[in-house]
Write a protein that holds these residues in place. Structure first.
Motif, short mmCIF file in Angstrom:
data_model
loop_
_atom_site.label_atom_id
_atom_site.label_comp_id
_atom_site.label_asym_id
_atom_site.label_seq_id
_atom_site.Cartn_x
_atom_site.Cartn_y
_atom_site.Cartn_z
N VAL A 1 42.06 46.72 43.56
CA VAL A 1 42.69 45.87 44.55
C VAL A 1 43.65 46.72 45.38
CG1 VAL A 1 42.54 43.78 43.12
CG2 VAL A 1 44.59 45.21 43.00
N GLU B 1 48.44 43.71 46.34
CA GLU B 1 47.96 42.67 45.43
C GLU B 1 48.13 43.02 43.95
OE1 GLU B 1 44.22 40.45 47.21
OE2 GLU B 1 43.89 42.62 47.06
N LYS C 1 49.84 41.06 40.89
CA LYS C 1 49.33 39.77 40.41
C LYS C 1 48.42 39.90 39.19
CE LYS C 1 47.51 38.62 44.45
NZ LYS C 1 46.80 37.82 45.47
N LEU D 1 35.47 37.29 42.95
CA LEU D 1 36.04 36.11 43.58
C LEU D 1 37.28 35.69 42.81
CD1 LEU D 1 32.68 34.21 44.15
CD2 LEU D 1 33.90 35.67 45.77
N ASP D 2 38.45 36.05 43.32
CA ASP D 2 39.72 35.78 42.66
C ASP D 2 40.15 34.34 42.97
OD1 ASP D 2 42.27 35.83 41.57
OD2 ASP D 2 43.12 36.88 43.30
N THR D 3 40.36 33.54 41.94
CA THR D 3 40.79 32.15 42.11
C THR D 3 42.22 31.95 41.60
OG1 THR D 3 39.85 31.54 39.97
CG2 THR D 3 38.45 31.24 41.91
N ASP E 1 45.14 31.91 43.00
CA ASP E 1 46.12 31.15 43.78
C ASP E 1 45.37 30.15 44.65
OD1 ASP E 1 45.65 32.25 46.52
OD2 ASP E 1 46.45 34.09 45.67
N ASN F 1 43.17 31.58 47.61
CA ASN F 1 41.96 32.28 47.15
C ASN F 1 40.94 31.30 46.59
OD1 ASN F 1 42.61 34.86 47.93
ND2 ASN F 1 43.50 35.43 45.98
N LYS G 1 39.15 29.96 49.53
CA LYS G 1 38.21 30.95 50.06
C LYS G 1 36.95 31.04 49.20
CE LYS G 1 40.25 34.90 50.45
NZ LYS G 1 41.06 36.14 50.64
N VAL G 2 37.11 30.99 47.89
CA VAL G 2 35.95 31.06 46.99
C VAL G 2 35.05 29.85 47.21
CG1 VAL G 2 35.25 30.91 44.57
CG2 VAL G 2 37.04 32.53 45.26
N TYR H 1 33.17 30.39 50.42
CA TYR H 1 32.20 31.46 50.23
C TYR H 1 30.97 30.95 49.47
CZ TYR H 1 30.28 35.88 48.45
OH TYR H 1 29.44 36.91 48.12
#
Length: 131
Positions: A4, A8, A11, A96-98, A100, A103, A106-107, A110
């Motif tokens: 990353v 980032e 996190k 695919l970071d979930t 937060d 994100n 966004k997932v 996507y």
């Protein structure tokens, strides 16, 4: 494991180690959610592990971890201190970071755009937005 940006890295759990081949790392050091300037590497864990029964044995011995709660990373640190090797695998594909709410959104977009039954509806909906 994946890399990353420095912004980032705070996190995630950060792993530093020796690359054994194109996708395998022998982990030498672990830092949970370091400050970006203190991160020993930019290689992080997505939170998925394959663990051995030995990890459960170590977890049973921990009263409180470094954060005040018992976490897998505490067991991993103990195992490293005892000379037990740990290994990580560099992931292929898209991570695919979930972690937060943004994100997660966004997932969903996507994956929705890849879904055969949803992609056209979602694409049309996004185009219809008056932004």
């Amino acid at each position: 494991m994946t890399e990353v940006s420095r912004e980032e890295v705070s996190k995630f759990g950060v792993y530093d180690g020796v690359k054994l081949d194109e996708s395998t790392i022998e982990i030498k050091r672990l830092v949970e959610k370091p400050k970006s300037e203190e991160a020993p590497a930019l290689t992080v864990t997505p939170g998925a592990y394959i663990i051995t029964p030995e990890v459960f044995d170590v977890l049973k011995t921990i009263e409180y971890g470094n954060s005040g709660e018992i976490r897998l990373i505490d067991a991993f640190e103990i195992m490293l201190k005892k000379g037990r090797p740990l290994y990580g695998k560099i992931l292929e594909g898209t991570w695919l970071d979930t972690g937060d709410p943004f994100n997660l959104l966004k997932v969903n977009i996507y994956l929705g755009l890849k879904h055969p039954e949803m992609k056209d509806k979602l694409r049309n909906y996004i185009k219809s937005l008056k932004l």
